[in-house]
Design an enzyme around this catalytic site. Sequence first.
Site, PDB file in Angstrom:
ATOM      1  N   HIS A  46       0.153   0.811 -12.988  1.00 30.38           N
ATOM      2  CA  HIS A  46       0.787  -0.439 -13.414  1.00 30.38           C
ATOM      3  C   HIS A  46       2.257  -0.163 -13.759  1.00 30.38           C
ATOM      4  O   HIS A  46       2.549   0.812 -14.462  1.00 30.38           O
ATOM      5  CB  HIS A  46       0.046  -0.993 -14.638  1.00 30.38           C
ATOM      6  CG  HIS A  46       0.578  -2.309 -15.106  1.00 30.38           C
ATOM      7  ND1 HIS A  46       0.313  -3.489 -14.432  1.00 30.38           N
ATOM      8  CD2 HIS A  46       1.380  -2.643 -16.152  1.00 30.38           C
ATOM      9  CE1 HIS A  46       0.928  -4.488 -15.063  1.00 30.38           C
ATOM     10  NE2 HIS A  46       1.579  -3.998 -16.100  1.00 30.38           N
ATOM     11  N   GLY A  76       0.794  -1.233   0.000  1.00 28.47           N
ATOM     12  CA  GLY A  76       0.000   0.000   0.000  1.00 28.47           C
ATOM     13  C   GLY A  76       0.819   1.273   0.000  1.00 28.47           C
ATOM     14  O   GLY A  76       0.357   2.308   0.485  1.00 28.47           O
ATOM     15  N   SER A  77       2.024   1.236  -0.575  1.00 30.04           N
ATOM     16  CA  SER A  77       2.802   2.487  -0.606  1.00 30.04           C
ATOM     17  C   SER A  77       2.141   3.511  -1.536  1.00 30.04           C
ATOM     18  O   SER A  77       2.205   4.715  -1.277  1.00 30.04           O
ATOM     19  CB  SER A  77       4.259   2.234  -1.006  1.00 30.04           C
ATOM     20  OG  SER A  77       4.362   1.876  -2.355  1.00 30.04           O
ATOM     21  N   ASN A  78       1.487   3.045  -2.590  1.00 29.07           N
ATOM     22  CA  ASN A  78       0.738   3.984  -3.445  1.00 29.07           C
ATOM     23  C   ASN A  78      -0.497   4.513  -2.705  1.00 29.07           C
ATOM     24  O   ASN A  78      -0.862   5.680  -2.848  1.00 29.07           O
ATOM     25  CB  ASN A  78       0.338   3.316  -4.759  1.00 29.07           C
ATOM     26  CG  ASN A  78       1.505   3.225  -5.721  1.00 29.07           C
ATOM     27  OD1 ASN A  78       1.888   4.224  -6.325  1.00 29.07           O
ATOM     28  ND2 ASN A  78       2.110   2.052  -5.833  1.00 29.07           N
ATOM     29  N   SER A 102       2.508   3.327 -15.803  1.00 29.65           N
ATOM     30  CA  SER A 102       1.308   3.837 -16.472  1.00 29.65           C
ATOM     31  C   SER A 102       0.178   3.992 -15.462  1.00 29.65           C
ATOM     32  O   SER A 102      -0.039   3.108 -14.631  1.00 29.65           O
ATOM     33  CB  SER A 102       0.826   2.862 -17.555  1.00 29.65           C
ATOM     34  OG  SER A 102       1.849   2.581 -18.472  1.00 29.65           O
ATOM     35  N   ASP A 105      -5.506  -4.348 -17.618  1.00 26.77           N
ATOM     36  CA  ASP A 105      -4.471  -3.352 -17.948  1.00 26.77           C
ATOM     37  C   ASP A 105      -4.611  -2.796 -19.371  1.00 26.77           C
ATOM     38  O   ASP A 105      -3.616  -2.604 -20.077  1.00 26.77           O
ATOM     39  CB  ASP A 105      -3.059  -3.955 -17.762  1.00 26.77           C
ATOM     40  CG  ASP A 105      -2.802  -4.366 -16.322  1.00 26.77           C
ATOM     41  OD1 ASP A 105      -3.335  -3.711 -15.425  1.00 26.77           O
ATOM     42  OD2 ASP A 105      -2.080  -5.344 -16.103  1.00 26.77           O
ATOM     43  N   ASN A 142      -6.159   2.778 -12.280  1.00 27.85           N
ATOM     44  CA  ASN A 142      -5.146   1.826 -11.798  1.00 27.85           C
ATOM     45  C   ASN A 142      -3.749   2.325 -12.137  1.00 27.85           C
ATOM     46  O   ASN A 142      -3.570   3.091 -13.084  1.00 27.85           O
ATOM     47  CB  ASN A 142      -5.373   0.466 -12.472  1.00 27.85           C
ATOM     48  CG  ASN A 142      -4.416  -0.596 -11.969  1.00 27.85           C
ATOM     49  OD1 ASN A 142      -4.142  -0.681 -10.768  1.00 27.85           O
ATOM     50  ND2 ASN A 142      -3.896  -1.408 -12.875  1.00 27.85           N
TER      51      ASN A 142
HETATM   52  C1  GRF Z   1       2.794  -1.169  -7.670  1.00 22.41           C
HETATM   53  O1  GRF Z   1       3.982  -1.487  -8.345  1.00 22.41           O
HETATM   54  C2  GRF Z   1       1.687  -0.916  -8.668  1.00 22.41           C
HETATM   55  O2  GRF Z   1       2.132  -0.363  -9.874  1.00 22.41           O
HETATM   56  C3  GRF Z   1       1.138  -2.309  -8.912  1.00 22.41           C
HETATM   57  O3  GRF Z   1       1.223  -2.940  -7.652  1.00 22.41           O
HETATM   58  C4  GRF Z   1       2.266  -2.364  -6.889  1.00 22.41           C
HETATM   59  C5  GRF Z   1       1.698  -1.970  -5.565  1.00 22.41           C
HETATM   60  O4  GRF Z   1       2.680  -1.467  -4.684  1.00 22.41           O
HETATM   61  N1  GRF Z   1      -0.197  -2.261  -9.442  1.00 22.41           N
HETATM   62  P1  GRF Z   1       2.242  -0.830  -3.305  1.00 22.41           P
HETATM   63  O5  GRF Z   1       1.413  -1.880  -2.565  1.00 22.41           O
HETATM   64  O6  GRF Z   1       1.441   0.397  -3.609  1.00 22.41           O
HETATM   65  O7  GRF Z   1       3.507  -0.524  -2.567  1.00 22.41           O
END
Ligand code: GRF
Length: 186
Positions: A108, A12-14, A135, A144, A106
């Site tokens: 990716h 969940g870093s994003n 992307s 995707d 999303n």
């Molecule tokens: C990221 O590389 C994202 O592009 C892909 O899954 C990964 C999730 O990483 N869809 P995080 O859990 O957000 O660290």
Amino acid sequence: MVNVAVFASGNGSNFQAIIDAMNNKTLAIKIKILICDNEDAKAIDRALANGIDVILIDYKKYTRFEIESMLVSKLKELRVDYIFLAGFLKKFTNLFVSKFKNKIINIHPSLLPKYKGLHAIEQALENNDNEIGVSVHYVTEQLDSGEIILQDTVNIEGLKNKEIHEKIHELEHKLYIEAILKVLEG
Ligand code: GRF
């Protein structure tokens, strides 16, 4: 205020980047809920640390139809405008996607349409690519494959595996917020 649901399965870093952008008001959003399919996901801790409710779904216990029907009614009840996928590993059927047309986004780790699906970074490395893309795109029923919102690349020449992953994540966190801003600003 734009109401948002984030879906994540892992670290969940994003998701954290989106939380930070909400907290520092870069994004005028309210994250109403985290949807997660993995009870061990660090994303859950990140949600709870920020007062965000979590729905944990056991995909082994229910059919895809039951899960998606429940999600549609819950997200409508919460008046969710947008869904941001942040490392969510389950796919959706048209039942779900059609209810949130052009509202699911999303991220990716590849320069789509290259390397769709799992292990995109590893596929790029196996092909000895000099750069790796990221992307942000709209989600459709096809994996995707929806319209691209933003893309960028990282040059990975001479970098070690750990550095490559760090650089890609760094880019992801920046690009995801830029893409969300672009979408919200129309
Ligand atoms: C990221 O590389 C994202 O592009 C892909 O899954 C990964 C999730 O990483 N869809 P995080 O859990 O957000 O660290």
